[in-house]
Enzyme design. Structure first.
Site, PDB file in Angstrom:
ATOM      1  CB  CYS A   2      -0.924   0.006   1.214  1.00 37.06           C
ATOM      2  SG  CYS A   2      -1.940  -1.477   1.382  1.00 37.06           S
ATOM      3  N   GLY A  28      -1.258   0.902  -4.898  1.00 38.58           N
ATOM      4  CA  GLY A  28      -2.529   0.299  -4.530  1.00 38.58           C
ATOM      5  C   GLY A  28      -3.669   0.894  -5.312  1.00 38.58           C
ATOM      6  N   GLY A 103       1.858  -2.859   4.662  1.00 35.51           N
ATOM      7  CA  GLY A 103       2.583  -4.051   5.063  1.00 35.51           C
ATOM      8  C   GLY A 103       1.646  -5.168   5.464  1.00 35.51           C
ATOM      9  CB  THR A 304       8.449  -2.136 -14.115  1.00 35.16           C
ATOM     10  OG1 THR A 304       7.146  -1.785 -13.683  1.00 35.16           O
ATOM     11  CG2 THR A 304       9.400  -2.065 -12.954  1.00 35.16           C
ATOM     12  CG  ASP A 366       7.507  -8.675 -17.437  1.00 37.61           C
ATOM     13  OD1 ASP A 366       7.501  -7.496 -17.021  1.00 37.61           O
ATOM     14  OD2 ASP A 366       6.488  -9.385 -17.463  1.00 37.61           O
ATOM     15  CG  ASP A 367       8.436  -6.210 -13.644  1.00 39.20           C
ATOM     16  OD1 ASP A 367       7.952  -7.081 -12.906  1.00 39.20           O
ATOM     17  OD2 ASP A 367       7.733  -5.466 -14.358  1.00 39.20           O
TER      18      ASP A 367
END
Length: 486
Positions: A2, A28, A103, A304, A366-367
């Site tokens: 988050c 998020g 978390g 990314t 790709d990441d």
């Protein structure tokens, strides 16, 4: 995973928090919320949805009179995707406390039971964040009279002793101030910013990523240390103290692979630079070990991996091309709630430029490869667009183990690399070759930005959990809860 924001200002902070949450939206997409304090009362608005959809003009007007506030964007890892679990949460006693959390608590089930049986506190939702709020409230409730900074730090020290896991927290106590603290391992990120006003008063802000500070005109001061707590009174005084017995910085390496924005710094490490180093490591390895591959072009799977792919192309001296157009109005598929939703979103999210694939041997970058759903469909798109051969590269190693600290990977059987080697994975996604980053190369690539970090949280790759309290019994329990929720 988050995003959290907290601000102590001299003017209404609703717009600052809104703008910061927009910048943190990548962390998020499930829900968002803002809580401010006005005339010693909470003003709260939250709901499922993106920030821009949850907050309309009338909602912002409802929040326009508070100089202190916190905000949250939610990616569900514990509980459900119900709007009732959107954050921030609040309790009326003592004083009135509101909290937002990034978390995951690994002992939430036991703590929830203790709260009810011993402390007579009822938790209304399945969210571990509400559990954390009630633990904090119970500890502060032990204070007699006005709460001082010493009392706040003692309460947080007690919280650290009770809860386990990865967490970065922002909270406010009515008539007192804003609290921010980070887990003793520093798994989840949190940083402090400041903005000087006329006179001696300074405004302060805490956020999950430094980019949120930059976007609203706050200067980055520093990262919150693992186990550290920060207390900012509503009069603008700031106090800090280490509240954990044995703090040790072991940040989540997946922040640098996927979650964080490239323009952020986390624990003194540039996310952008870390991804550049990942590409260099992979490029050199492909050059040395996979020279037999007849690669015509290097194409990233946006966004990314773009910086990583560019470095690979440079290292192997092949053209770099943008072969996919991304629909920016479709969210990040990895953090969508539910496999069906992720699968249906892939082709709405990406469209291939067929001219970049036709009659070419393509190296896709790709990441990471988590569940394999997205990778399989993208390889199919490349073949459908005329590619002769499709080679796939992952900037992260094979993800074989569940994550328990705030990433939604609770079930091993959902992970395509679980009990499979790279050849099996390659066949399942339909690629002609599959190359994973080696874990030591990934650690070196990220760690070069801060040599003081001697260990990262890499449990999804290694199965080693830095908090030292995760065993197979807990993983089995986590998987059973996941099955019950789906």
């Amino acid at each position: 995973m988050c995003g959290v924001v907290g601000v102590v200002g001299t003017v209404p902070v609703n717009q600052v928090i809104y703008d910061a949450l927009i910048v943190l939206q990548h962390r998020g997409q499930d829900a968002s919320g803002i809580c401010i304090i006005e005339n010693n009362c909470f003003r709260l608005h939250k709901n499922n949805g993106l920030v821009r959809d949850v907050f309309q003009s009338e909602d912002m007007q409802h929040l326009q009179s508070g100089n202190f506030g916190i905000g949250h964007v939610r990616y569900p890892t514990a509980g459900t995707s119900s709007a009732s679990e959107a954050q921030p949460f609040f309790v009326n006693s003592p004083f009135g406390i509101t909290l937002a959390h990034n978390g995951n608590l690994t002992n939430a089930h036991q703590v929830r039971k203790k709260l009810f049986e011993q402390n007579r506190r009822h938790v209304n939702t399945n969210s571990d964040s509400e559990v954390l709020l009630n633990v904090l409230a119970h500890e502060i409730d032990k204070v007699q009279g006005i709460v001082t900074s010493k009392d706040v730090f003692q309460s947080i020290s007690n919280v650290h002793k009770i809860i386990r896991g990865g967490y970065a927290v922002v909270a406010m106590i009515i008539e007192h101030g804003l609290i921010a603290f980070r887990d003793p391992n520093g798994i989840r990120p949190l940083c402090l910013g400041m903005r000087k006003q006329s006179g001696s008063f300074c405004e302060y802000m805490v956020a999950s990523e430094s980019v949120a500070l930059n976007a609203v005109g706050f200067d980055f001061v520093r990262d919150v240390a693992p186990g550290e707590a920060i207390y900012i009174t509503f009069q603008g005084e700031i106090f800090t103290q280490q509240c954990a017995d044995k703090p040790r910085l072991t940040p989540c390496i997946f922040e640098f692979v996927y979650f964080a924005r490239p323009d952020s710094f986390i624990d003194k490490i540039s996310v952008y630079s870390a991804r550049i180093e990942m590409g260099k490591k992979l490029g050199q390895r492909i050059k040395e070990e996979y020279s037999h591959l007849d690669i015509d072009v290097v194409i990233p799977i946006p966004e990314t991996s773009c910086d990583i792919a560019l470095q690979i192309a440079y290292a192997i001296n092949k053209p770099y091309r943008q072969g996919f157009v991304k629909n920016r109005y479709v969210g990040r598929t990895f953090i969508m709630y539910g496999q069906k939703q992720r699968k249906e979103s892939v082709r709405r999210k990406l469209n291939a430029i067929s001219s970049e694939f036709k009659d070419k041997n393509v190296l896709l970058v790709d990441d990471s490869i988590v569940r394999g759903t997205t990778s399989k469909q993208i390889v199919e798109m490349a073949h459908d667009s005329g590619a002769r051969q499709v080679f796939m590269v992952s900037a992260a190693p094979e993800i074989r183990f569940p994550n328990v600290y705030g990433i939604n990977m609770p079930n091993s059987n959902d992970l395509i690399a679980y009990r499979r080697n790279s050849n099996d994975i390659c066949k399942r996604i339909g690629a002609n070759e599959l190359i994973f980053q080696r874990l030591n190369d990934l650690v070196d690539a990220v760690g070069i930005g801060n040599p003081d970090i001697d260990e990262f949280e890499t449990s999804v790759f290694s199965g080693i959990y830095v908090t030292g309290d995760i065993d197979q019994k807990y993983l089995d329990f986590l998987e059973s809860q996941y099955i019950n929720d789906t």
